[in-house]
Design an enzyme around this catalytic site. Structure first.
Site: not given
Length: 260
Positions: A141, A154
């Protein structure tokens, strides 16, 4: 810099997190290109429905990759019947100041996003190297590019995915096995709440938000042509290049001013 390879068509693949979002779209793209796909996720009803949609090009395994038992089950499948492409897409995210979040949930996030990816890659690679053919596609990501206030766990897991992928890509040079990391920006999936996603047709939606099918196509194209990095969307390509050029001190200063 890794030199792009000639396009390869994969005959078999295993895709984690295949019940929705980017994983589902990657599975659809692969099956549409003649690849037999093993679908892995927790929700058996969705896996069965997707397997039926893919009309004989898929089997499925219901497994929770945040658990040791789930990883062991998928690892056994890879040992018994190796695949030519492993897609590590399964992941979960959460937001908020780290000290206010449940540590067990954060540990589970690390287990799924990072450790399961590492273990499955370790299970799949030996047979690929021995055969002199294969691929690993890891879904990271843009969140892993910089410190990210409110998304500490995350972002850290995605930074691991990107760095791990880059490292093993260079280790595997000359083996016939190539590795790709895809770094999407904002993508309309089940991880995004309705409040997060702008209305269709708005400028913000057109410039910043990606559809999962676009990310899936770009990711498969990248691994088929041996590209190390894939950043879908022109806006995010520019953002990725800009972030890579900024000093870490500047990135930290920007992150400190962003509300979670």
């Amino acid at each position: 810099m890794l030199r792009p390879m000639a396009k390869i068509t994969f005959r078999s693949a295993l895709v984690t997190g295949a019940s929705s979002g980017i994983g589902r779209e990657i599975a659809r793209v692969l099956a549409g290109r003649g690849c037999d796909v093993v679908l892995v996720a927790r929700r058996s009803d969705r896996l069965a429905a997707l397997a039926a949609e893919l009309e004989g090009k898929a089997e499925w395994i219901a497994a929770d990759l945040a658990s040791d038992d789930g990883v062991a089950e998928v690892t056994r499948r890879l040992a018994e019947r190796p695949v030519e492409l492993l897609v590590n897409n399964a992941g979960v995210g959460s937001s908020g100041p780290f000290h206010r979040l449940h540590i067990a949930d954060q540990a589970r996030q690390v287990r799924l996003n990072a450790l399961a990816l590492l273990e499955l890659t370790g299970a799949a690679l030996p047979s690929m190297v021995e055969a002199g053919r294969g691929g690993i596609l890891n879904v990271s990501s843009m969140a892993g590019n910089q410190p990210l206030r409110g998304y500490a766990t995350y972002g850290a897991t995605k930074a691991f995915v990107t760095s791990f992928t880059e490292s093993i890509a260079f280790e595997l040079r000359g083996t016939g096995v190539h590795v790709t990391v895809v770094k999407p920006g904002y993508t309309d999936t089940e991880m995004s709440s309705d409040d997060d996603v702008p209305a269709p047709g708005t400028l913000q939606r057109r410039l910043l938000w990606l559809d999962a099918d676009r990310v899936g196509r770009d990711a498969v194209d990248a691994v088929e042509t041996g590209r190390l990095h894939c950043v879908p969307g022109l806006t995010w390509k520019f953002a990725d290049a800009a972030i890579q050029s900024l000093p870490r001190a500047v990135l930290r200063a920007i992150s400190a001013r962003v509300e979670a």
